[in-house]
Design an enzyme around this catalytic site. Structure first.
Site, PDB file in Angstrom:
ATOM      1  N   ASP A 115       0.634   8.022  14.822  1.00 61.82           N
ATOM      2  CA  ASP A 115       1.212   6.963  13.999  1.00 61.82           C
ATOM      3  C   ASP A 115       2.608   7.316  13.490  1.00 61.82           C
ATOM      4  O   ASP A 115       3.201   6.571  12.725  1.00 61.82           O
ATOM      5  CB  ASP A 115       0.272   6.590  12.842  1.00 61.82           C
ATOM      6  CG  ASP A 115      -0.190   7.821  12.057  1.00 61.82           C
ATOM      7  OD1 ASP A 115       0.275   8.948  12.360  1.00 61.82           O
ATOM      8  OD2 ASP A 115      -1.001   7.661  11.131  1.00 61.82           O
ATOM      9  N   ASP A 141     -13.719  18.651  19.292  1.00 65.58           N
ATOM     10  CA  ASP A 141     -12.744  18.922  18.229  1.00 65.58           C
ATOM     11  C   ASP A 141     -12.287  20.370  18.401  1.00 65.58           C
ATOM     12  O   ASP A 141     -13.100  21.298  18.357  1.00 65.58           O
ATOM     13  CB  ASP A 141     -13.379  18.722  16.844  1.00 65.58           C
ATOM     14  CG  ASP A 141     -12.361  18.779  15.727  1.00 65.58           C
ATOM     15  OD1 ASP A 141     -12.233  17.813  14.970  1.00 65.58           O
ATOM     16  OD2 ASP A 141     -11.660  19.816  15.611  1.00 65.58           O
ATOM     17  N   LYS A 198       0.868  -1.193   0.000  1.00 63.45           N
ATOM     18  CA  LYS A 198       0.000   0.000   0.000  1.00 63.45           C
ATOM     19  C   LYS A 198       0.891   1.225   0.000  1.00 63.45           C
ATOM     20  O   LYS A 198       1.817   1.318   0.795  1.00 63.45           O
ATOM     21  CB  LYS A 198      -0.903   0.004   1.235  1.00 63.45           C
ATOM     22  CG  LYS A 198      -1.813   1.225   1.282  1.00 63.45           C
ATOM     23  CD  LYS A 198      -2.802   1.178   2.451  1.00 63.45           C
ATOM     24  CE  LYS A 198      -2.181   1.678   3.732  1.00 63.45           C
ATOM     25  NZ  LYS A 198      -3.169   1.834   4.818  1.00 63.45           N
TER      26      LYS A 198
HETATM   27  N1  LIG Z   1      -3.339   4.273  13.536  1.00 64.28           N
HETATM   28  C1  LIG Z   1      -3.726   4.132  12.293  1.00 64.28           C
HETATM   29  O1  LIG Z   1      -3.758   3.035  11.744  1.00 64.28           O
HETATM   30  C2  LIG Z   1      -4.182   5.354  11.545  1.00 64.28           C
HETATM   31  C3  LIG Z   1      -4.878   5.207  10.335  1.00 64.28           C
HETATM   32  C4  LIG Z   1      -5.394   6.353   9.716  1.00 64.28           C
HETATM   33  C5  LIG Z   1      -5.156   7.611  10.269  1.00 64.28           C
HETATM   34  N2  LIG Z   1      -4.416   7.711  11.430  1.00 64.28           N
HETATM   35  C6  LIG Z   1      -4.150   9.008  12.051  1.00 64.28           C
HETATM   36  O2  LIG Z   1      -5.337   9.438  12.704  1.00 64.28           O
HETATM   37  C7  LIG Z   1      -5.327  10.884  12.777  1.00 64.28           C
HETATM   38  C8  LIG Z   1      -6.655  11.410  12.261  1.00 64.28           C
HETATM   39  O3  LIG Z   1      -6.781  11.069  10.904  1.00 64.28           O
HETATM   40  P1  LIG Z   1      -8.032  11.577  10.046  1.00 64.28           P
HETATM   41  O4  LIG Z   1      -7.910  10.910   8.720  1.00 64.28           O
HETATM   42  O5  LIG Z   1      -9.280  11.432  10.813  1.00 64.28           O
HETATM   43  O6  LIG Z   1      -7.663  13.137   9.919  1.00 64.28           O
HETATM   44  P2  LIG Z   1      -8.654  14.318   9.561  1.00 64.28           P
HETATM   45  O7  LIG Z   1      -7.807  15.428   9.069  1.00 64.28           O
HETATM   46  O8  LIG Z   1      -9.770  13.803   8.692  1.00 64.28           O
HETATM   47  O9  LIG Z   1      -9.314  14.738  10.960  1.00 64.28           O
HETATM   48  C9  LIG Z   1      -8.586  15.205  12.057  1.00 64.28           C
HETATM   49  C10 LIG Z   1      -9.529  15.952  13.001  1.00 64.28           C
HETATM   50  O10 LIG Z   1      -8.849  16.221  14.230  1.00 64.28           O
HETATM   51  C11 LIG Z   1      -9.131  17.572  14.609  1.00 64.28           C
HETATM   52  N3  LIG Z   1      -8.051  18.010  15.483  1.00 64.28           N
HETATM   53  C12 LIG Z   1      -6.791  18.333  15.158  1.00 64.28           C
HETATM   54  N4  LIG Z   1      -6.054  18.611  16.256  1.00 64.28           N
HETATM   55  C13 LIG Z   1      -6.894  18.459  17.308  1.00 64.28           C
HETATM   56  C14 LIG Z   1      -6.730  18.579  18.693  1.00 64.28           C
HETATM   57  N5  LIG Z   1      -5.562  18.952  19.214  1.00 64.28           N
HETATM   58  N6  LIG Z   1      -7.798  18.313  19.514  1.00 64.28           N
HETATM   59  C15 LIG Z   1      -8.982  17.959  19.002  1.00 64.28           C
HETATM   60  N7  LIG Z   1      -9.205  17.822  17.650  1.00 64.28           N
HETATM   61  C16 LIG Z   1      -8.160  18.070  16.823  1.00 64.28           C
HETATM   62  C17 LIG Z   1      -9.261  18.317  13.305  1.00 64.28           C
HETATM   63  O11 LIG Z   1     -10.009  19.518  13.458  1.00 64.28           O
HETATM   64  C18 LIG Z   1     -10.013  17.271  12.460  1.00 64.28           C
HETATM   65  O12 LIG Z   1     -11.406  17.360  12.637  1.00 64.28           O
HETATM   66  C19 LIG Z   1      -4.118  11.328  11.965  1.00 64.28           C
HETATM   67  O13 LIG Z   1      -3.039  11.595  12.849  1.00 64.28           O
HETATM   68  C20 LIG Z   1      -3.809  10.126  11.093  1.00 64.28           C
HETATM   69  O14 LIG Z   1      -2.465  10.072  10.670  1.00 64.28           O
HETATM   70  C21 LIG Z   1      -3.946   6.611  12.072  1.00 64.28           C
END
Ligand SMILES: NC(=O)c1ccc[n+]([C@@H]2O[C@H](COP(=O)([O-])OP(=O)(O)OC[C@H]3O[C@@H](n4cnc5c(N)ncnc54)[C@H](O)[C@@H]3O)[C@@H](O)[C@H]2O)c1
Length: 340
Positions: A238, A171, A69
């Site tokens: 991550d 959020d 991927k």
């Molecule tokens: N562990 C995994 O397997 C995995 C997989 C996918 C994504 N992720 C991670 O998950 C996180 C979220 O991904 P996403 O796709 O939902 O991103 P996204 O951009 O769609 O959403 C992130 C949200 O978090 C909010 N936000 C940012 N900082 C904040 C804070 N300090 N307090 C509260 N809210 C806050 C933003 O306003 C937004 O609504 C990212 O760090 C991404 O890399 C991890």
């Protein structure tokens, strides 16, 4: 030799969340049984565009399939608005990438499919698998930090394994528009009440399950918010430079569970906890696969505080892509291409 090309829409109509939860459990079992060859994640940086892509690959001996991927965040596709577009001038999402599913025997690419939904849904399913074994059986209130793609997927997946009646959401960057969109999406996906909180402490209050799904670089989940019986799902961290859960929460948890201990120590929130000196690698209770295989028990009392750290493993993409491929072939979705 034919390769099946599958769009995001094809991926979406091929599998349900329940099927992906099963696929992710199969992934954790295979990983725990030592059936998976999973090299470390490689990251390609494209700093002039503020973008990076991760390459996650593995070979799974249990289905004799390998998967690669490549998926990344390209923020300028969205910002600006839509500063960068496709060669044809189309607007693009900020998460871009594909999964190649290959036959371990011949090397043939069986399928090439959109990776954005695969990533979203298999990560939601990971949280749900942990909740299946660690959330209280009668869990009915969940706190969600973040309102993005993962905050939707985690809520949806959790609602498939526990009868959640209310999601309390915080959020930091919420606007009336993003709140309305989240409300409509999550209410539609789960049927539950969605309540927005202006203070993270209010969101956490009374929650049985607490989901951290933001790209925050500073811990915001304080130990004061954590109460006996809570199950915490840590998703957002991550890579090394992110933080959501303060290390004291790891120290107070009765059971910390990782998807891959090695990966969580290298790039998950567990790494931050260990670096603080408040938590040690030996304090990790188990990898989730040990629980799924029945080698160690899940929740053992109503009072236990449990914390699942997931950084996302290639094997989750492998088994999810396999499930998508099988259904798509059967139903005639997508289109075939002959590389060879
Ligand atoms: N562990 C995994 O397997 C995995 C997989 C996918 C994504 N992720 C991670 O998950 C996180 C979220 O991904 P996403 O796709 O939902 O991103 P996204 O951009 O769609 O959403 C992130 C949200 O978090 C909010 N936000 C940012 N900082 C904040 C804070 N300090 N307090 C509260 N809210 C806050 C933003 O306003 C937004 O609504 C990212 O760090 C991404 O890399 C991890």
């Amino acid at each position: 030799m034919k390769t099946l090309l599958l769009s995001k829409n094809d991926v979406e109509r091929s599998v349900s969340m329940d099927e992906v939860i099963m696929a992710v459990e199969a992934a954790y079992r295979a990983y725990q049984r030592g059936s998976v060859d999973q090299p470390p994640i490689q990251t390609i940086e494209m700093p002039e565009f503020g973008a990076d892509s991760d390459i996650k690959c593995c070979y799974n001996r249990e289905n004799a399939l390998f998967s690669i991927k490549i998926v990344g965040l390209f923020p300028e596709n969205f910002n600006g608005p839509h500063k960068y577009r496709s060669a044809e001038g189309e607007k693009l999402p900020n998460m871009m990438g594909n999964v190649i599913l290959g036959d371990g025997k011949t090397g043939a690419s069986l399928a090439v499919m959109d990776a954005s939904l695969i990533t979203g849904i298999r990560t939601g399913a990971a949280g749900a698998v942990s909740a299946k074994y660690f959330a209280r059986k009668n869990a009915h209130v969940a706190a969600v930090f973040g309102m993005g793609a993962q905050a939707r997927m985690q809520a949806y997946a959790l609602s498939r394994v526990r009868a959640i009646e209310e999601f309390r959401v915080y959020d930091k960057f919420a606007t009336p528009e993003t709140r309305q969109a989240y409300l409509e999406d999550v209410r539609g996906l789960t049927g539950a009440k969605v309540v927005f909180c202006d203070d993270p402490a209010d969101a956490a209050l009374g929650a049985d399950v607490l989901i951290c799904a933001t790209p925050s670089k500073q811990a915001y989940l304080m130990k004061e918010y954590v109460k006996p019986g809570m199950h915490i799902i840590e998703v957002g961290v991550d890579v090394e430079n992110k933080a959501e859960v303060e290390p004291a929460v790891f120290a107070m948890a009765d059971k910390v569970i990782c998807d891959s201990t090695a990966q969580c120590l290298a790039r998950g929130e567990t790494r931050n906890a260990v670096m603080s000196g408040l938590f040690a690698p030996e304090d990790i209770y188990a990898e989730i696969g040990e629980i799924v295989l029945g080698l160690k028990p899940g929740r053992q009392s109503e009072e236990e505080i449990t914390l699942f750290d997931t950084t996302g493993m290639s094997i989750q993409d492998n088994t999810t892509a396999e499930a998508v491929y099988k259904v798509a072939v059967e139903k005639g979705y997508g289109s075939w291409f002959e590389f060879v």
